[in-house]
Enzyme design. Structure first.
Site, PDB file in Angstrom:
ATOM      1  N   ASP A   1     -23.332  25.320   2.833  1.00  0.00           N
ATOM      2  CA  ASP A   1     -24.265  25.923   4.084  1.00  0.00           C
ATOM      3  C   ASP A   1     -24.935  24.876   4.638  1.00  0.00           C
ATOM      4  O   ASP A   1     -26.142  25.369   4.695  1.00  0.00           O
ATOM      5  CB  ASP A   1     -24.550  27.099   3.283  1.00  0.00           C
ATOM      6  CG  ASP A   1     -23.840  28.249   2.862  1.00  0.00           C
ATOM      7  OD1 ASP A   1     -22.578  28.351   3.663  1.00  0.00           O
ATOM      8  OD2 ASP A   1     -24.319  28.877   2.034  1.00  0.00           O
TER       9      ASP A   1
ATOM     10  N   GLY B   1     -24.787  23.258   7.153  1.00  0.00           N
ATOM     11  CA  GLY B   1     -24.520  23.153   8.698  1.00  0.00           C
ATOM     12  C   GLY B   1     -23.362  22.311   8.905  1.00  0.00           C
ATOM     13  O   GLY B   1     -23.490  21.552   9.992  1.00  0.00           O
ATOM     14  N   LYS B   2     -22.235  22.398   8.345  1.00  0.00           N
ATOM     15  CA  LYS B   2     -21.315  21.313   8.429  1.00  0.00           C
ATOM     16  C   LYS B   2     -20.632  22.070   9.909  1.00  0.00           C
ATOM     17  O   LYS B   2     -20.168  20.913  10.804  1.00  0.00           O
ATOM     18  CB  LYS B   2     -19.902  21.853   7.502  1.00  0.00           C
ATOM     19  CG  LYS B   2     -20.706  21.221   6.131  1.00  0.00           C
ATOM     20  CD  LYS B   2     -19.619  21.477   4.784  1.00  0.00           C
ATOM     21  CE  LYS B   2     -19.133  22.833   4.592  1.00  0.00           C
ATOM     22  NZ  LYS B   2     -20.606  23.695   3.890  1.00  0.00           N
ATOM     23  N   GLY B   3     -20.635  23.174  10.196  1.00  0.00           N
ATOM     24  CA  GLY B   3     -19.756  23.779  11.434  1.00  0.00           C
ATOM     25  C   GLY B   3     -20.552  23.032  12.696  1.00  0.00           C
ATOM     26  O   GLY B   3     -19.773  22.718  13.534  1.00  0.00           O
TER      27      GLY B   3
ATOM     28  N   ASN C   1     -13.912  32.059   1.781  1.00  0.00           N
ATOM     29  CA  ASN C   1     -15.265  32.198   0.927  1.00  0.00           C
ATOM     30  C   ASN C   1     -16.178  31.265   1.878  1.00  0.00           C
ATOM     31  O   ASN C   1     -17.557  31.278   1.923  1.00  0.00           O
ATOM     32  CB  ASN C   1     -15.083  31.386  -0.290  1.00  0.00           C
ATOM     33  CG  ASN C   1     -14.149  30.209  -0.402  1.00  0.00           C
ATOM     34  OD1 ASN C   1     -13.756  30.043   0.676  1.00  0.00           O
ATOM     35  ND2 ASN C   1     -14.134  29.332  -1.384  1.00  0.00           N
TER      36      ASN C   1
ATOM     37  N   GLY D   1     -18.198  29.932   5.490  1.00  0.00           N
ATOM     38  CA  GLY D   1     -18.876  30.612   6.726  1.00  0.00           C
ATOM     39  C   GLY D   1     -19.722  29.515   7.383  1.00  0.00           C
ATOM     40  O   GLY D   1     -20.457  28.975   6.765  1.00  0.00           O
ATOM     41  N   HIS D   2     -18.774  28.966   8.397  1.00  0.00           N
ATOM     42  CA  HIS D   2     -19.499  28.146   9.300  1.00  0.00           C
ATOM     43  C   HIS D   2     -20.053  28.535  10.561  1.00  0.00           C
ATOM     44  O   HIS D   2     -19.209  29.103  11.187  1.00  0.00           O
ATOM     45  CB  HIS D   2     -18.742  26.788   9.510  1.00  0.00           C
ATOM     46  CG  HIS D   2     -17.925  26.277   8.178  1.00  0.00           C
ATOM     47  ND1 HIS D   2     -16.820  25.300   8.232  1.00  0.00           N
ATOM     48  CD2 HIS D   2     -18.294  26.534   7.025  1.00  0.00           C
ATOM     49  CE1 HIS D   2     -16.632  25.051   6.973  1.00  0.00           C
ATOM     50  NE2 HIS D   2     -17.392  25.806   6.207  1.00  0.00           N
TER      51      HIS D   2
ATOM     52  N   THR E   1     -17.661  34.903  -4.023  1.00  0.00           N
ATOM     53  CA  THR E   1     -17.685  35.373  -2.842  1.00  0.00           C
ATOM     54  C   THR E   1     -16.798  36.953  -3.083  1.00  0.00           C
ATOM     55  O   THR E   1     -16.871  37.422  -1.807  1.00  0.00           O
ATOM     56  CB  THR E   1     -17.092  34.638  -1.612  1.00  0.00           C
ATOM     57  OG1 THR E   1     -15.781  34.289  -1.896  1.00  0.00           O
ATOM     58  CG2 THR E   1     -18.211  33.560  -1.488  1.00  0.00           C
TER      59      THR E   1
ATOM     60  N   GLN F   1     -17.186  24.557   1.851  1.00  0.00           N
ATOM     61  CA  GLN F   1     -17.942  24.544   0.252  1.00  0.00           C
ATOM     62  C   GLN F   1     -18.521  22.928   0.385  1.00  0.00           C
ATOM     63  O   GLN F   1     -18.922  22.464   1.427  1.00  0.00           O
ATOM     64  CB  GLN F   1     -16.605  24.538  -0.752  1.00  0.00           C
ATOM     65  CG  GLN F   1     -16.476  26.162  -0.900  1.00  0.00           C
ATOM     66  CD  GLN F   1     -15.378  26.600   0.169  1.00  0.00           C
ATOM     67  OE1 GLN F   1     -14.503  25.577   0.446  1.00  0.00           O
ATOM     68  NE2 GLN F   1     -15.634  27.520   0.709  1.00  0.00           N
TER      69      GLN F   1
ATOM     70  N   THR G   1     -15.982  26.544  -6.930  1.00  0.00           N
ATOM     71  CA  THR G   1     -15.147  27.113  -6.353  1.00  0.00           C
ATOM     72  C   THR G   1     -13.799  26.684  -7.097  1.00  0.00           C
ATOM     73  O   THR G   1     -13.951  25.816  -7.960  1.00  0.00           O
ATOM     74  CB  THR G   1     -15.344  27.038  -5.017  1.00  0.00           C
ATOM     75  OG1 THR G   1     -14.273  27.691  -4.405  1.00  0.00           O
ATOM     76  CG2 THR G   1     -14.815  25.623  -4.453  1.00  0.00           C
TER      77      THR G   1
ATOM     78  N   HIS H   1     -31.716  20.831   9.553  1.00  0.00           N
ATOM     79  CA  HIS H   1     -33.022  21.611   9.263  1.00  0.00           C
ATOM     80  C   HIS H   1     -33.998  20.664   8.966  1.00  0.00           C
ATOM     81  O   HIS H   1     -35.139  21.086   7.994  1.00  0.00           O
ATOM     82  CB  HIS H   1     -32.838  22.613   7.800  1.00  0.00           C
ATOM     83  CG  HIS H   1     -32.026  23.799   8.182  1.00  0.00           C
ATOM     84  ND1 HIS H   1     -32.592  25.087   8.613  1.00  0.00           N
ATOM     85  CD2 HIS H   1     -30.670  24.011   8.182  1.00  0.00           C
ATOM     86  CE1 HIS H   1     -31.575  25.898   8.789  1.00  0.00           C
ATOM     87  NE2 HIS H   1     -30.404  25.419   8.582  1.00  0.00           N
TER      88      HIS H   1
END
Ligand code: GDP
Ligand code: IMO
Ligand code: MG
Length: 424
Positions: free
Chosen positions: A16, A18-20, A41, A43-44, A131, A224, A239, A331
């Site tokens: 999480d 912010g790879k997306g 598992n 979420g981008h 998840t 991940q 994971t 961020h």
């Protein structure tokens, strides 16, 4: 035409980061974007014109209509989720004609998700905090060699393979007094899924190598992150795949020689969902404040994320392990809302200062962060387009990270929108 390279985007810590958003930017110049490991598992999130898109399986590069989006052989696919994602994109006017699914990717079945939940229940107070998407059990079957791949799903073998698996899994569920999996309905449902997915299923290994030979640019979208890696993360709180650099080769079929740039994405602070050691966690009002300012709630499970300071000791390990050539720090706007910011530069371990890192559980549980403090209050940086435009306090913070790690900071996140980014 000389053979081209594969650039890679990897998560630095516990996901999480912010790879997306970074993939979305880089895929503008990519002919192909590939997901290599993990499943839904992940979420981008990408924010386009104020609208949020959350990707779980399809590479976020699908947004670019000239980019082929490939789900590689290392991914485990829940067809229900994938079909929902396809339909969701179509409804939002995003074409999925460019989607390709590896014939060797493994398929998630209801017995995997049920087993994931059951195993977590059994762990009692030692829960991993998965998840519950069936990821671990699906990879177990892959290595046990009873997994069902995409090529099997669309073949005449499918009924026989599924019958064998459900019979075996039901023996385990029976022993646990757990509801059994119904063969007939599962078979019927998955035959429908097969019809929908068949046009996308191809030999992606040949596709990727032919593309490299013809000079096409490939981008790998990591899911991940390195400290969640089954080998290099904080085992067992990890994971079930290799989200670090090795997983790019085994999860897509490209060779180590083909790898070009390796970008590692982190946040200007850190976060973790699920259980496990986390040296720089701030389980206090600072952590709560970061969570609220950064909207740190899971994209996939909506769970509140544990939050803390950026850990340079761990980052150095991550950079070494992956051969990172550039950092992306997201961020920076969020951390700049605090008055004072801390950066972990060493650990105190049993009274001794160390900058060595290990994912050994005892090591992590007995290490305490040693911090340098920086001034925050960056103000509104969302429109800064160059490093020079950033306020002095932000520059000092980022320069220190760069100096410590010895790798250039190439991307700086200044907000959630795809345009809120400084590229150096
Ligand atoms: P991923 O799994 O690594 O792709 O990251 P997620 O999408 O799960 O979580 C990252 C969250 O941070 C998303 O909500 C993004 O929209 C948001 N985000 C990414 N970069 C920035 C940034 O620079 N500033 C702010 N404020 N939000 C960001
Ligand atoms: P992205 O790609 C954050 C975590 C889970 C749990 C552990 C094992 O969005 O960064 P699993 O279901 O994989 O067996 O859970 O791994 N986890 C993630 N945390 N972001 C992710 O993906 C994650 N994928 C798995 O919370 O601690
Ligand atoms: Mg995520």
């Amino acid at each position: 035409m000389s053979r081209s390279k594969v650039d890679v985007v990897l998560g630095g810590f516990y996901g999480d980061e912010g790879k997306g958003k970074i993939i979305d930017y880089l895929s503008k110049d990519a002919d192909i974007a590939v997901r290599c490991s993990g499943g839904n598992n992940a979420g981008h999130t990408i924010e386009v014109d104020g609208k949020k898109f959350a990707f779980h399986l399809i590479p976020s590069g699908i947004f670019n209509k000239n980019t082929l989006a490939v789900i590689g052989n290392g991914v485990v696919i829940d067809p229900k989720v994938l079909i929902e994602e396809i339909n969701d994109l179509k409804e939002n006017g995003v074409s999925v004609d460019n989607l390709r699914i590896s014939d060797k990717a493994h398929i998630i079945f209801p017995y995997h998700t049920e087993m994931d939940k059951l195993l977590e229940e059994n762990r009692g107070s030692n829960k991993i905090g998965t998840t519950a998407r069936g990821i671990g059990p699906a990879y177990c079957d892959k290595y046990e060699r009873c997994g069902i791949r995409a090529e099997d799903l669309i073949s005449d073998r499918f009924e026989e393979l599924l019958t064998f698996n459900i019979k075996n899994k039901n023996k385990i569920f029976e022993a646990y007094n757990h509801e059994l999996i119904d063969l007939e309905s599962t078979l019927a449902t998955y035959k429908e899924y097969a019809k929908v997915l068949k046009p996308y299923i191809v030999d992606t290994i040949t596709l990727l190598h032919d593309a490299l030979d013809s000079g096409k640019k490939i981008l790998c979208e990591g899911a991940q992150a390195t400290l969640l890696d089954i080998d290099f993360g904080s085992y067992p709180f990890v994971t079930s795949s290799n989200p670090s650099i090795g997983g790019v080769c085994t999860g897509s079929g490209v060779s180590a020689k083909d790898i070009g740039e390796v970008y590692c994405v982190v946040k200007a602070y850190s976060s973790r969902v699920g259980a496990g050691p986390y040296v720089t966690e701030q389980n206090n009002e600072i952590g709560d404040l970061i969570r609220e300012l950064g909207h740190e709630y899971g994209t996939t499970t909506k769970r509140p994320r544990r939050c803390g300071w950026l850990d340079l000791v761990a980052l150095k390990y991550v950079v070494r392990l992956n051969g990172v050539t550039g950092l992306a720090i997201n961020h920076v706007d969020t951390i700049g809302k605090l008055d004072k910011i801390k950066l972990c530069v060493a650990y105190n371990r049993e009274g001794k200062e160390t900058t060595d890192f290990s994912t050994n559980t005892d090591f992590l549980n007995n290490s305490y962060g040693i911090y340098e403090e920086f001034d925050g209050n960056f103000g509104d940086i969302s429109n800064c387009k160059t490093f020079d435009e950033l306020p002095e306090n932000a520059k000092k913070y980022l320069n220190r990270i760069e100096e410590y790690i010895g790798v250039p900071v190439k991307f700086i996140g200044t907000g959630a929108g795809r345009e809120n980014m400084i590229i150096r």
